[in-house]
Write a protein that holds these residues in place. Sequence first.
Motif, PDB file in Angstrom:
ATOM      1  N   GLY A  13      -0.425  12.909  -8.318  1.00 22.21           N
ATOM      2  CA  GLY A  13      -1.028  11.589  -8.285  1.00 22.21           C
ATOM      3  C   GLY A  13      -1.310  11.077  -6.888  1.00 22.21           C
ATOM      4  O   GLY A  13      -2.283  10.375  -6.647  1.00 22.21           O
ATOM      5  N   SER A  14      -0.430  11.441  -5.942  1.00 23.22           N
ATOM      6  CA  SER A  14      -0.497  10.731  -4.674  1.00 23.22           C
ATOM      7  C   SER A  14      -1.346  11.464  -3.656  1.00 23.22           C
ATOM      8  O   SER A  14      -1.216  12.673  -3.466  1.00 23.22           O
ATOM      9  N   ILE A  69      -1.114  11.246  -0.577  1.00 21.46           N
ATOM     10  CA  ILE A  69      -0.284  11.682   0.543  1.00 21.46           C
ATOM     11  C   ILE A  69       0.061  13.156   0.378  1.00 21.46           C
ATOM     12  O   ILE A  69       0.032  13.934   1.324  1.00 21.46           O
ATOM     13  N   GLN A  70       0.343  13.561  -0.895  1.00 16.00           N
ATOM     14  CA  GLN A  70       0.658  14.971  -1.145  1.00 16.00           C
ATOM     15  C   GLN A  70      -0.525  15.859  -0.821  1.00 16.00           C
ATOM     16  O   GLN A  70      -0.368  16.924  -0.230  1.00 16.00           O
ATOM     17  N   HIS A 103       1.991   4.361  -3.174  1.00 13.66           N
ATOM     18  CA  HIS A 103       1.487   5.713  -2.960  1.00 13.66           C
ATOM     19  C   HIS A 103       2.588   6.742  -2.772  1.00 13.66           C
ATOM     20  O   HIS A 103       2.299   7.931  -2.716  1.00 13.66           O
ATOM     21  N   LEU A 104       3.831   6.289  -2.590  1.00  8.18           N
ATOM     22  CA  LEU A 104       4.901   7.254  -2.330  1.00  8.18           C
ATOM     23  C   LEU A 104       5.579   7.734  -3.606  1.00  8.18           C
ATOM     24  O   LEU A 104       6.285   8.738  -3.600  1.00  8.18           O
ATOM     25  N   GLY A 158       4.547   9.288  -6.262  1.00  8.52           N
ATOM     26  CA  GLY A 158       4.214  10.657  -6.638  1.00  8.52           C
ATOM     27  C   GLY A 158       4.964  11.670  -5.799  1.00  8.52           C
ATOM     28  O   GLY A 158       5.565  12.617  -6.318  1.00  8.52           O
ATOM     29  N   LEU A 159       4.956  11.447  -4.494  1.00  8.45           N
ATOM     30  CA  LEU A 159       5.647  12.355  -3.573  1.00  8.45           C
ATOM     31  C   LEU A 159       7.137  12.405  -3.898  1.00  8.45           C
ATOM     32  O   LEU A 159       7.758  13.473  -3.898  1.00  8.45           O
ATOM     33  N   ARG A 204      11.022   1.428  -3.114  1.00  7.11           N
ATOM     34  CA  ARG A 204      11.420   0.517  -2.024  1.00  7.11           C
ATOM     35  C   ARG A 204      12.795   0.916  -1.509  1.00  7.11           C
ATOM     36  O   ARG A 204      13.751   0.174  -1.609  1.00  7.11           O
ATOM     37  N   TRP A 209       7.966  14.364  -6.988  1.00  7.58           N
ATOM     38  CA  TRP A 209       7.806  15.782  -6.665  1.00  7.58           C
ATOM     39  C   TRP A 209       9.030  16.287  -5.898  1.00  7.58           C
ATOM     40  O   TRP A 209       9.573  17.350  -6.199  1.00  7.58           O
ATOM     41  N   ARG A 216      -8.990  -6.030   2.241  1.00 10.90           N
ATOM     42  CA  ARG A 216      -8.379  -7.015   1.358  1.00 10.90           C
ATOM     43  C   ARG A 216      -8.390  -8.409   1.973  1.00 10.90           C
ATOM     44  O   ARG A 216      -8.418  -9.408   1.255  1.00 10.90           O
ATOM     45  N   PHE A 246       0.819  -1.205   0.000  1.00 13.36           N
ATOM     46  CA  PHE A 246       0.000   0.000   0.000  1.00 13.36           C
ATOM     47  C   PHE A 246       0.856   1.260   0.000  1.00 13.36           C
ATOM     48  O   PHE A 246       0.676   2.153  -0.822  1.00 13.36           O
ATOM     49  N   LEU A 247       1.811   1.329   0.914  1.00 14.48           N
ATOM     50  CA  LEU A 247       2.584   2.569   1.068  1.00 14.48           C
ATOM     51  C   LEU A 247       3.490   2.813  -0.142  1.00 14.48           C
ATOM     52  O   LEU A 247       3.538   3.926  -0.672  1.00 14.48           O
TER      53      LEU A 247
END
Lengths: 330, 358
Positions: free
Chosen positions: B51-52, B54-55, A156-157, A159-160, A182, A163, B111, A152-153
Amino acid sequence: MDITPATSAAPPPLSGAPAPAEQAKSATRPGDRIFLGFSRGSGILLLVIMAAIAAFLAVRAVNALSHNEGNFFTTFEWSANSTPPVFGIAVLAFGTVVSSLIAMLIAVPVAIGVALFVSHYAPRKLATPLSYVIDLLAAVPSIVYGLWGALFLVPHLGGLYSWLNDYLGWTGIFAYHDGAARSLFTIGILLAIMILPIVTSVSREVFLQTPRMNEEAALALGATRWEVIRMSVLPFGRSGVISASMLGLGRALGETMAVATVLSPSFLINTSLLDPGGGTFAQNIASSFKESGEIGKDALIASGLVLFVLTLLVNGAARMIIARRKEYTA
Amino acid sequence: MSVTMDKPPVADGAPRPYTLRQPRLPRWTPPALALGAAAVAVGIGIGAGLGSRIQWGLIAGLLFVVGMYALAARVEGRRQAKDRLATSLVWVCFLLAVVPLISLVWETVARGSKVLDGGFLSHSMSGVLTIQPGGGVYHAIIGTLEQVGIATAISAPIGLLTAIYLVEYGRGRLAKAVTFFVDVMTGIPSIVAGLFILSFWIIMLDFGYSGFAGSMALSILMMPVVVRSTEEMLKLVPNELREASLALGVPKWRTILKVVLPTAIGGIATGVMLAVARIAGETAPIVLLVFGSQVINNNPFDGAQSSLPYYIYEQWAAGNEASYDRAWAAALVLIAFVMILNLVARGIARWKAPKTGR
C-alpha cells in the motif's frame, strides 16, 4: 634598527615610567570605559542567564521532589496532580533516548551521504544552490514538521510497519498491531528528517576543508573516487562529523512540538517500537502543561531540568570536540 | 590492489585488442538502471499489493544499488564496483533526504492554499467554532509580530554588545567562558527556556500569562545566535581599518561605532534576521507562557495572546477537517514568512559583504 638607535631604543626605557601613564590615560576616557562596561556587562549577563536557568529550575525541581511519593527515576507513572503526587521519569527518559537514537541511526549515514554528494559528487552548478536549499530547510519551523508528520507521514507508514511486522515481528521490537503509526519509531524517522539539514551542513563544511593536496595525491596514485574519500576525506572529517552528529542529537533530544503532535503518549515502556505509546521529556511537558496544578508544574520543571542537563552534556561535548579540532588544524 | 588491477587483462586479454584501459560501462548505464529499478519497484508494489509509496521507493533504491554493484563487478572489476557502489549510495542518500522535504513543502502549499485568502489573513477566530469553516489568523499574526519584535529588541543589543566584547576586548578567562557558554546556549531546547521564564516570571514574580513572557523566552533562544553570527562578521573586518582609525587618535569606542560596525553592518543585519526567522517558528515557549487566545489582543504586556506556530498546534489539536485546513494555511503563512526573512537576509549578506581584500 642600527641606524636609528634613538627611536628603536625608545620603547624599553619608556615602558618604565611614561607608558603606564599613557595606557591609563586611554583607559580612563569616559566613553571607552562606559562602552567596555556595557559590552562586558552583556557578556556577563549571558553567563548569569545560564546560571539562573539552572538555579531556578533546580529550586522548583527540589520543591516537586520533596512532595513526590514515588521514585523520581524509576516510577512508571505521571500522576503529579493527584494527592499525594506520584511521578517518575523512567518512561520519558526511555522514550527520549530511544527516539533520538533511532533518529541518529537514520540521519547520520544519510547526512554524510548528502554532505559528500554536495562536496564531492554533485555537478558544480548544482552544488551551490543545493547547499543553499539545505540551509533554508533548517529554517522550517518544527511545528510544520509536526503537522506534516501527523497528517501525512503517519498514514503512509502503516503499510511499511505491517510489512516489518510480517518479517521481523518475531523480534518483539518490530511487532505492530494495526492502528495509527503514532509510535516512537515514527518519531525517530521524523526527528531524523528534522536534524538532517544541520548535520549535513556542518559535515559539508568539514569535508570541503580537506586539504586539496591529499585528495590529488590519492588521485595521482590511481585511486577511484571512493578510495579518495575513504583515505583522505573521511579520516580528515571524522571529528567534524562526530561533533555535527552530537549537535543533531542535542536538537533531537529537546525537540518538542513535532513529537507532541505525532506521538500518542502513554506511561508504559513498550517493547515494540512500532506500536503507539511512550513519551519524551519535552513532549510530556508540552502536552500535560495545561492540566497541571502547582505541584504538577513543578514536577514538569523537574523533568525539564533533567532534559537541560542532558542537552548541556551533549552540546558541551560536541563543542569541546570542535574546539580541540580547531586548535589541531590551526 | 595490484593483483586486482592485473586480473582483467590476464583473464580475457586474448579476445580483445590490447589497451591500457579497463572495460567501462557506458555512460547511460546509471540513469537507465535507475529507471529500470523504479519500473520494477512499481511493478512489485502493484503486484504484491504494497500500500505504501514509501516501500516502493525503498525497493527501487535497493534494486538500483545492488544492480549497479553487480553490473560494475562483472564488467569493470571489484575496485570500480566499490566506487560505483559508493556513488550510487550517495545518490540514494541524497534522494532519501530530498523526497521528504519536497513532500513537506508540496503538502503545505497544496493543502494550505485551499483556505488561504484575504479573509483568512484579516480575521481572528473570535466566535468561530473549531468545527466550522472560516475564521483566520489575524490575531496570531499580531501576536507573532509583537512577540518576535520585543524579543529582537531585547536580544539584538545584548547580543551585539557581547559579540563586540568577545572580538574587540575579550581576553582571558571571562571571554573564554562566554564563548563556551554561548555555544552551549545555542543548544538549549526551547521548552527549557520556556520553563525557566515560567518558574522565574510567572511562578516566582507572580505575573500572568502574556506575550511579553513569551518574548523573554524567545530572546534567550535568540541571543546566542545573534552573538555567534555578529562575532563572525566582526572578525571579517580588516584590522588595518581599526589601526588606521586608532592611529588618528580616535578613541576605541568611536572606532568601533564609526568604523568597525558600519563595515560589518550588512552581515550583522543578516545574522539578526536569520535569528528572527528561527524564533518566529518556536511553539513550545508560547504554549507555556502566552497560553493562546481566540481573539485579538493588541497588548503584549497583558493577557493571553496567540501566535502563528501556536495557532497551527491549536488547530491541529482540534482534530477536524475545517481546523486541519486552517492549520495548513497557517503553516503556509508561517513558512512564507520565515523563507522571505531568510531570502532577504541572504540577499543583504551578498549585497553588503565586507571587502576582505581577496
